[in-house]
Design an enzyme around this catalytic site. Structure first.
Site, mmCIF file in Angstrom:
data_model
loop_
_atom_site.group_PDB
_atom_site.id
_atom_site.type_symbol
_atom_site.label_atom_id
_atom_site.label_comp_id
_atom_site.label_asym_id
_atom_site.label_seq_id
_atom_site.Cartn_x
_atom_site.Cartn_y
_atom_site.Cartn_z
ATOM 1 N N GLY A 1 10.813 14.138 62.271
ATOM 2 C CA GLY A 1 10.908 12.903 62.774
ATOM 3 C C GLY A 1 9.856 13.204 63.622
ATOM 4 O O GLY A 1 8.880 14.225 63.239
ATOM 5 N N HIS B 1 8.085 16.467 52.136
ATOM 6 C CA HIS B 1 9.427 15.112 52.338
ATOM 7 C C HIS B 1 9.501 15.140 50.986
ATOM 8 O O HIS B 1 9.318 14.547 50.121
ATOM 9 C CB HIS B 1 8.563 13.767 52.874
ATOM 10 C CG HIS B 1 8.944 13.944 53.937
ATOM 11 N ND1 HIS B 1 9.494 13.611 55.373
ATOM 12 C CD2 HIS B 1 7.695 14.415 55.568
ATOM 13 C CE1 HIS B 1 9.287 13.650 56.545
ATOM 14 N NE2 HIS B 1 7.886 14.458 56.008
ATOM 15 N N CYS C 1 10.804 18.848 57.232
ATOM 16 C CA CYS C 1 9.677 18.717 58.005
ATOM 17 C C CYS C 1 10.646 19.297 59.482
ATOM 18 O O CYS C 1 11.058 20.271 59.850
ATOM 19 C CB CYS C 1 9.278 17.252 58.363
ATOM 20 S SG CYS C 1 7.838 17.185 59.536
ATOM 21 N N TYR C 2 11.077 18.845 60.475
ATOM 22 C CA TYR C 2 11.417 18.672 61.971
ATOM 23 C C TYR C 2 12.522 19.006 61.821
ATOM 24 O O TYR C 2 12.911 20.125 62.395
ATOM 25 C CB TYR C 2 11.319 17.130 62.662
ATOM 26 C CG TYR C 2 11.901 17.307 64.589
ATOM 27 C CD1 TYR C 2 10.798 18.087 64.859
ATOM 28 C CD2 TYR C 2 13.186 17.499 64.756
ATOM 29 C CE1 TYR C 2 11.225 18.525 66.335
ATOM 30 C CE2 TYR C 2 13.702 17.728 65.806
ATOM 31 C CZ TYR C 2 12.996 17.907 66.813
ATOM 32 O OH TYR C 2 13.880 17.719 68.222
ATOM 33 N N ASP D 1 24.667 -11.245 51.196
ATOM 34 C CA ASP D 1 25.489 -10.958 52.058
ATOM 35 C C ASP D 1 27.112 -11.255 52.223
ATOM 36 O O ASP D 1 27.884 -11.255 52.255
ATOM 37 C CB ASP D 1 24.815 -10.033 53.284
ATOM 38 C CG ASP D 1 23.395 -9.121 53.170
ATOM 39 O OD1 ASP D 1 23.633 -9.055 51.766
ATOM 40 O OD2 ASP D 1 22.455 -9.274 54.105
ATOM 41 N N GLU E 1 12.180 13.640 49.489
ATOM 42 C CA GLU E 1 12.738 11.884 49.796
ATOM 43 C C GLU E 1 11.780 10.773 49.124
ATOM 44 O O GLU E 1 12.274 9.857 48.403
ATOM 45 C CB GLU E 1 13.384 11.818 50.870
ATOM 46 C CG GLU E 1 12.914 11.017 51.717
ATOM 47 C CD GLU E 1 12.117 12.291 52.555
ATOM 48 O OE1 GLU E 1 12.417 13.838 52.472
ATOM 49 O OE2 GLU E 1 11.852 12.308 54.123
ATOM 50 N N LYS F 1 21.298 -3.151 51.008
ATOM 51 C CA LYS F 1 21.495 -4.027 49.738
ATOM 52 C C LYS F 1 21.699 -4.398 48.365
ATOM 53 O O LYS F 1 21.649 -5.236 48.049
ATOM 54 C CB LYS F 1 19.619 -4.853 50.737
ATOM 55 C CG LYS F 1 19.322 -6.285 49.457
ATOM 56 C CD LYS F 1 19.483 -7.672 51.378
ATOM 57 C CE LYS F 1 19.335 -9.031 50.980
ATOM 58 N NZ LYS F 1 20.042 -9.654 52.014
#
Ligand code: XMP
Length: 509
Positions: A51, A165, A78-79, A223, A167, A365
């Site tokens: 964050g 990170h 991280c944060y 969708d 990810e 999506k």
């Protein structure tokens, strides 16, 4: 399942996706969530996201420290790591040098998160604060030149922290680290598939709707189409889909969609041709926002009057996706700052006193596309490029008239045919033509012409928040231009839009 606590990182959706790609269900929750709720969700693990805040800032986000005593593994990123360290008695200080970008990572403990990862690898850093002292029971597990405590672990309590990170694609071994967390540390199993999702959701819809009727606004986009087929499988003919033709669709779209929905998917459809209403209201209108407002208002009126004809309807179904939910939730609960305005028929349920059914609200999506395929939707629907609600009205710069619509539809049809033939339809995010409000001089068969200019726009993107112009092959562009000028009367010049977003937008209006 895994819970991701949203401390406001731009990457928190990415963390959720990475977890789901491993077929483990994952849910993002705001920091305000209480420990009892977490316990009742029975997560196998918790990830605290990064964050933008500093732990020492006033109002910096935090979660009830009792989560560290639940016996559930926690990974702080991280944060999230800094919060964990600070809360458990470690020390976080502002680093002398901000660290941003690639860093060489030296791993000193090859177990836990780093099982199977080489001792020297790279990672992606993005932080100002650093950990300078660890709480009791924690040890350093990896370091970079600037950050001596780049990773830490308390294996006994199954608490882990990564300053970088894992990810993002820039941390090449990040995928393996997350896998280690999910399967080795949390003991997750790979059970999140579209097949099980479809089965559960169909049963849930059946329960929720009972013997009542459901209405759904079908646009022809992925969708709403997937939502319709899913609900249809649950309650069959008690679902009525309303398809409003606003006269602003692409060439032959309305007819094609009608056939597809009725004959192939056997949906119960009310097709309303409201083209005249829309086109009359748009006469003389040039301002893009006014166009949007007029179209939105008429859509709501037409939809409402059609829905009223369906006696006994108690539910309105919408194809809202997970990113929309997270964004609106974050606006109230979590600290994430990006808020996108929705294009859904937002005001309708309240106005018409309908209850909402949003069967896709947990999906991204690409998961909706996978679900569509699982449910047997044809590729033509599953892989449709996004198309804006106001349709061609915002691709005709200036006034929308039947004559100008005709020109744009013809141009757009040629463009799409060529894009499809060349295999680029799925490769790009969107590809379309824009009709400009100026004319230019040309020469055709020794004669002077003074005709319309069209622009071709093709972009690559992941989520439409940012986009780049697609590097279509010159040969393809040449063919598109040549065919348009030869085949569409009223056009004598074709240009290619080479702007990215930002600063441009995808649509011209
Ligand atoms: P922009 O032009 O803002 O578009 O870069 C981002 C994405 O949103 C679509 N778009 C719209 N969709 N109603 C919609 O339903 C609208 O008014 C609208 N404006 C833009 C656009 O096609 C792109 O995918």
């Amino acid at each position: 399942m895994i819970i991701v606590i949203d401390f406001g990182s731009q990457y928190n959706q990415l963390i959720a996706r990475r977890v789901r790609e491993n077929r483990v269900y994952c849910q993002i929750e705001p920091p305000g969530i209480d420990v009892d709720t977490i316990r009742s969700l029975k997560p196998d693990g918790i990830i605290l996201s990064g964050g933008p805040a500093s732990i020492y800032e006033k109002n910096s986000p935090g979660i009830d420290p009792a989560i560290f005593d639940l016996g559930i593994p926690v990974l702080g990123i991280c944060y999230g790591m800094q919060f964990m360290m600070h809360t458990l008695g470690g020390k976080v200080t502002r680093a002398k040098k901000r660290e941003y970008g690639f860093a060489a990572l030296g791993i000193c403990d090859s177990g836990g998160l780093f099982e199977g990862i080489e001792a020297n690898t790279t990672c992606w850093m993005s932080h100002g604060d650093s950990i300078t002292a660890l709480p009791d029971g924690f040890a350093i597990t990896a370091a970079t030149d600037n950050t001596p405590i780049a990773a830490t672990a308390n294996p006994r309590k199954r608490l882990f922290g990564l300053q970088f990170h894992p990810e993002v694609a820039h941390t090449p071994a990040g995928g393996r680290m997350l896998k280690n967390f999910l399967f080795e540390i949390c003991g997750c199993r790979r059970t999140w598939t579209m097949k099980t999702f479809a089965r559960h959701t169909i049963a849930q819809i059946r329960d929720a709707a009972g013997d009542k009727k459901v209405i759904l606004g079908l646009s022809g986009g992925v969708d709403s189409s997937v939502a319709a087929v899913l609900i249809h499988k649950a309650i069959a003919a008690r679902l009525t889909c309303i398809f409003v033709d606003n006269g602003l669709l692409r060439q032959n779209e309305a007819g094609r969609l009608k056939t597809l929905f009725k004959q192939h998917l056997h949906l119960n459809i009310r097709y309303v041709n409201a083209s005249r209403l829309f086109l009359t209201a748009l006469e003389g209108v040039v301002d893009p926002e006014r166009k949007r407002k007029i179209i939105g208002k008429i859509f709501m009126d037409v939809f409402e009057s059609e829905a009223k004809k369906i006696k006994g309807a108690e539910f309105l179904a919408q194809g809202t996706l997970y990113p929309d939910i997270i964004e609106s939730q974050s606006a109230f609960g979590g600290p994430t700052s990006i808020i996108k305005s929705h294009h859904n028929v937002g005001g309708l349920p309240k106005k018409m006193k309908l209850k909402l059914i949003e069967p896709l609200k947990l999906l991204f999506k690409d998961e909706v596309r996978a679900l569509g395929s699982e449910l047997g939707l044809p590729d033509e629907l599953v892989w449709r490029q996004p198309f804006p609600g106001p349709g061609l009205a915002i691709r005709i710069i200036g006034e929308v008239t039947p004559a100008r619509l005709r020109v744009l539809r013809n141009v757009d049809a040629v463009l799409l045919e060529e894009i499809r033939t060349a295999g680029y339809y799925k490769k790009v995010w969107q590809s379309f033509a824009v009709l400009l409000p100026i004319k230019s001089v040309g020469v055709m068969g020794d004669k002077r012409t003074y005709e319309n200019i069209v622009a071709i726009r093709a972009v690559t993107s992941k989520d439409a928040m940012t986009a780049d112009w697609a590097r279509l092959p010159q040969k393809l562009l040449a063919k598109i231009s040549n065919r348009i000028i030869n085949e569409v009367s009223g056009v004598n010049r074709v240009v290619y839009d080479i702007s990215s977003k930002p600063p441009g937008t995808i649509e011209w209006e």
